[in-house]
Design a protein around this motif. Structure first.
Motif, PDB file in Angstrom:
ATOM      1  N   ARG A 148      64.038  54.465  69.761  1.00 16.94           N
ATOM      2  CA  ARG A 148      62.510  53.849  70.503  1.00 16.94           C
ATOM      3  C   ARG A 148      62.040  53.066  69.492  1.00 16.94           C
ATOM      4  O   ARG A 148      61.057  52.062  70.122  1.00 16.94           O
ATOM      5  CB  ARG A 148      61.628  55.384  70.499  1.00 16.94           C
ATOM      6  N   ALA A 149      62.078  52.860  68.474  1.00 17.80           N
ATOM      7  CA  ALA A 149      61.411  52.011  67.412  1.00 17.80           C
ATOM      8  C   ALA A 149      61.821  50.301  67.734  1.00 17.80           C
ATOM      9  O   ALA A 149      61.329  49.589  67.660  1.00 17.80           O
ATOM     10  CB  ALA A 149      61.450  52.245  65.955  1.00 17.80           C
ATOM     11  N   PHE A 150      63.135  50.569  67.873  1.00 16.90           N
ATOM     12  CA  PHE A 150      63.741  49.258  68.294  1.00 16.90           C
ATOM     13  C   PHE A 150      64.523  49.250  69.615  1.00 16.90           C
ATOM     14  O   PHE A 150      65.759  49.417  69.780  1.00 16.90           O
ATOM     15  CB  PHE A 150      65.047  48.899  67.001  1.00 16.90           C
ATOM     16  N   PRO A 151      63.716  49.071  70.508  1.00 17.30           N
ATOM     17  CA  PRO A 151      64.190  49.285  72.000  1.00 17.30           C
ATOM     18  C   PRO A 151      65.427  48.333  72.281  1.00 17.30           C
ATOM     19  O   PRO A 151      65.978  48.629  73.257  1.00 17.30           O
ATOM     20  CB  PRO A 151      62.946  49.253  72.880  1.00 17.30           C
ATOM     21  N   HIS A 152      65.460  47.141  71.909  1.00 16.20           N
ATOM     22  CA  HIS A 152      66.317  46.217  72.066  1.00 16.20           C
ATOM     23  C   HIS A 152      67.695  46.535  71.298  1.00 16.20           C
ATOM     24  O   HIS A 152      68.678  45.750  71.598  1.00 16.20           O
ATOM     25  CB  HIS A 152      65.768  44.857  71.560  1.00 16.20           C
ATOM     26  N   ASP A 163      50.981  42.001  65.094  1.00 10.34           N
ATOM     27  CA  ASP A 163      49.941  43.305  65.247  1.00 10.34           C
ATOM     28  C   ASP A 163      50.574  44.108  66.389  1.00 10.34           C
ATOM     29  O   ASP A 163      50.418  45.623  66.188  1.00 10.34           O
ATOM     30  CB  ASP A 163      48.652  42.661  66.071  1.00 10.34           C
ATOM     31  N   GLN A 164      51.412  43.718  67.454  1.00  8.33           N
ATOM     32  CA  GLN A 164      51.959  44.537  68.491  1.00  8.33           C
ATOM     33  C   GLN A 164      52.866  45.211  67.613  1.00  8.33           C
ATOM     34  O   GLN A 164      53.144  46.486  68.154  1.00  8.33           O
ATOM     35  CB  GLN A 164      52.277  43.561  69.418  1.00  8.33           C
ATOM     36  N   SER A 165      53.939  44.695  66.879  1.00  8.09           N
ATOM     37  CA  SER A 165      54.631  45.473  66.149  1.00  8.09           C
ATOM     38  C   SER A 165      54.274  46.660  65.316  1.00  8.09           C
ATOM     39  O   SER A 165      54.782  47.714  65.625  1.00  8.09           O
ATOM     40  CB  SER A 165      55.540  44.564  65.458  1.00  8.09           C
ATOM     41  N   VAL A 166      53.162  46.530  64.389  1.00  6.60           N
ATOM     42  CA  VAL A 166      52.535  47.530  63.890  1.00  6.60           C
ATOM     43  C   VAL A 166      52.140  48.603  64.764  1.00  6.60           C
ATOM     44  O   VAL A 166      52.481  49.731  64.560  1.00  6.60           O
ATOM     45  CB  VAL A 166      51.517  47.025  62.797  1.00  6.60           C
ATOM     46  N   ALA A 167      51.454  48.149  65.596  1.00  4.97           N
ATOM     47  CA  ALA A 167      50.831  49.183  66.969  1.00  4.97           C
ATOM     48  C   ALA A 167      51.873  49.894  67.432  1.00  4.97           C
ATOM     49  O   ALA A 167      51.799  51.152  67.499  1.00  4.97           O
ATOM     50  CB  ALA A 167      50.045  48.520  67.908  1.00  4.97           C
ATOM     51  N   HIS A 168      52.965  49.359  67.692  1.00  2.00           N
ATOM     52  CA  HIS A 168      54.330  50.112  68.305  1.00  2.00           C
ATOM     53  C   HIS A 168      54.775  51.190  67.299  1.00  2.00           C
ATOM     54  O   HIS A 168      55.093  52.202  67.904  1.00  2.00           O
ATOM     55  CB  HIS A 168      55.393  48.990  68.646  1.00  2.00           C
ATOM     56  N   ALA A 198      52.463  53.994  67.021  1.00  2.00           N
ATOM     57  CA  ALA A 198      52.514  54.819  68.389  1.00  2.00           C
ATOM     58  C   ALA A 198      53.509  55.788  68.140  1.00  2.00           C
ATOM     59  O   ALA A 198      53.571  56.963  68.866  1.00  2.00           O
ATOM     60  CB  ALA A 198      52.253  53.902  69.450  1.00  2.00           C
ATOM     61  N   LEU A 199      54.626  55.396  67.521  1.00  2.35           N
ATOM     62  CA  LEU A 199      55.589  56.088  67.649  1.00  2.35           C
ATOM     63  C   LEU A 199      55.769  57.473  66.508  1.00  2.35           C
ATOM     64  O   LEU A 199      56.391  58.112  66.389  1.00  2.35           O
ATOM     65  CB  LEU A 199      57.008  55.464  67.371  1.00  2.35           C
ATOM     66  N   GLY A 200      54.525  57.302  65.774  1.00  2.00           N
ATOM     67  CA  GLY A 200      54.427  58.397  64.673  1.00  2.00           C
ATOM     68  C   GLY A 200      54.562  58.013  63.369  1.00  2.00           C
ATOM     69  O   GLY A 200      54.477  58.625  62.272  1.00  2.00           O
ATOM     70  N   GLY A 201      55.052  56.575  63.122  1.00  2.00           N
ATOM     71  CA  GLY A 201      55.097  56.102  61.866  1.00  2.00           C
ATOM     72  C   GLY A 201      53.870  55.887  61.102  1.00  2.00           C
ATOM     73  O   GLY A 201      52.640  55.955  61.934  1.00  2.00           O
ATOM     74  N   CYS A 247      53.926  44.540  55.968  1.00  2.00           N
ATOM     75  CA  CYS A 247      53.412  45.646  55.749  1.00  2.00           C
ATOM     76  C   CYS A 247      54.489  46.624  55.765  1.00  2.00           C
ATOM     77  O   CYS A 247      55.688  46.058  56.039  1.00  2.00           O
ATOM     78  CB  CYS A 247      52.457  46.031  56.824  1.00  2.00           C
ATOM     79  N   GLN A 248      54.376  47.884  55.137  1.00  3.48           N
ATOM     80  CA  GLN A 248      55.417  48.763  55.337  1.00  3.48           C
ATOM     81  C   GLN A 248      54.768  50.112  55.978  1.00  3.48           C
ATOM     82  O   GLN A 248      53.907  50.492  55.723  1.00  3.48           O
ATOM     83  CB  GLN A 248      55.585  49.127  53.816  1.00  3.48           C
ATOM     84  N   ILE A 249      55.586  50.370  56.761  1.00  3.17           N
ATOM     85  CA  ILE A 249      55.393  51.538  57.535  1.00  3.17           C
ATOM     86  C   ILE A 249      56.363  52.761  57.170  1.00  3.17           C
ATOM     87  O   ILE A 249      57.489  52.401  57.064  1.00  3.17           O
ATOM     88  CB  ILE A 249      55.566  51.471  59.171  1.00  3.17           C
ATOM     89  N   LEU A 250      56.060  53.916  56.952  1.00  3.06           N
ATOM     90  CA  LEU A 250      56.707  55.177  56.845  1.00  3.06           C
ATOM     91  C   LEU A 250      57.269  55.798  58.199  1.00  3.06           C
ATOM     92  O   LEU A 250      56.590  56.063  59.171  1.00  3.06           O
ATOM     93  CB  LEU A 250      56.175  56.300  56.070  1.00  3.06           C
ATOM     94  N   ASP A 251      58.572  56.032  58.135  1.00  5.60           N
ATOM     95  CA  ASP A 251      59.091  56.556  59.403  1.00  5.60           C
ATOM     96  C   ASP A 251      58.826  58.189  59.120  1.00  5.60           C
ATOM     97  O   ASP A 251      58.362  58.415  58.233  1.00  5.60           O
ATOM     98  CB  ASP A 251      60.703  56.462  59.231  1.00  5.60           C
TER      99      ASP A 251
END
Length: 123
Positions: A31-35, A82-87, A90-93, A109-113
């Motif tokens: 889901r995080a990398f839909p492509h 900005d769209q990538s961060v929001a995505h 939204a998945l719980g990162g 930025c860094q996002i935690l899974d």
């Protein structure tokens, strides 16, 4: 270190992410990398995600390599930062560091899974 072959699309072949639940992580990262293209390696009974030729491999954490933010961070190019961060959020990162302004007008930025691993975004 020998040079990469000219035909190689990227000098990085695989990124291993250590998690406590491989099936849940595979679903979350899909889901995080839909492509990403899910590939099955029959010889190893193993699924991976192919992201533009880079294999994202979700593997079990263990006593030698635990899940979590404790070392190297792979940064993924974000066309729309900005769209990538929001995505990912939204998945719980969860935002871990940044966003920060870096060179040439870019941000990172860094996002935690959900397993505490860092995903770097740069764009």
């Amino acid at each position: 270190m020998p040079a990469c072959p000219a035909a190689a699309p990227s000098p990085i072949s695989a990124v291993l992410v250590h998690v406590s639940d491989v099936n849940a992580a595979l679903a979350w990262y899909q889901r995080a990398f839909p492509h990403a293209v899910r590939r099955y390696l029959k010889a190893f009974d193993f699924y991976l995600l192919d992201i533009n030729g880079v294999h994202l491999e979700l593997v079990p954490s263990d006593a030698k390599v635990t899940a979590g933010a404790a070392g190297s961070v792979v940064y993924w190019r974000a066309v729309d930062f900005d769209q990538s961060v929001a995505h990912f959020l939204a998945l719980g990162g969860r935002l871990y560091r940044g966003p920060l302004e870096i060179q040439d007008g870019l941000r990172m930025c860094q996002i935690l899974d959900p397993w505490g691993n860092c995903i770097g975004l740069r764009g």
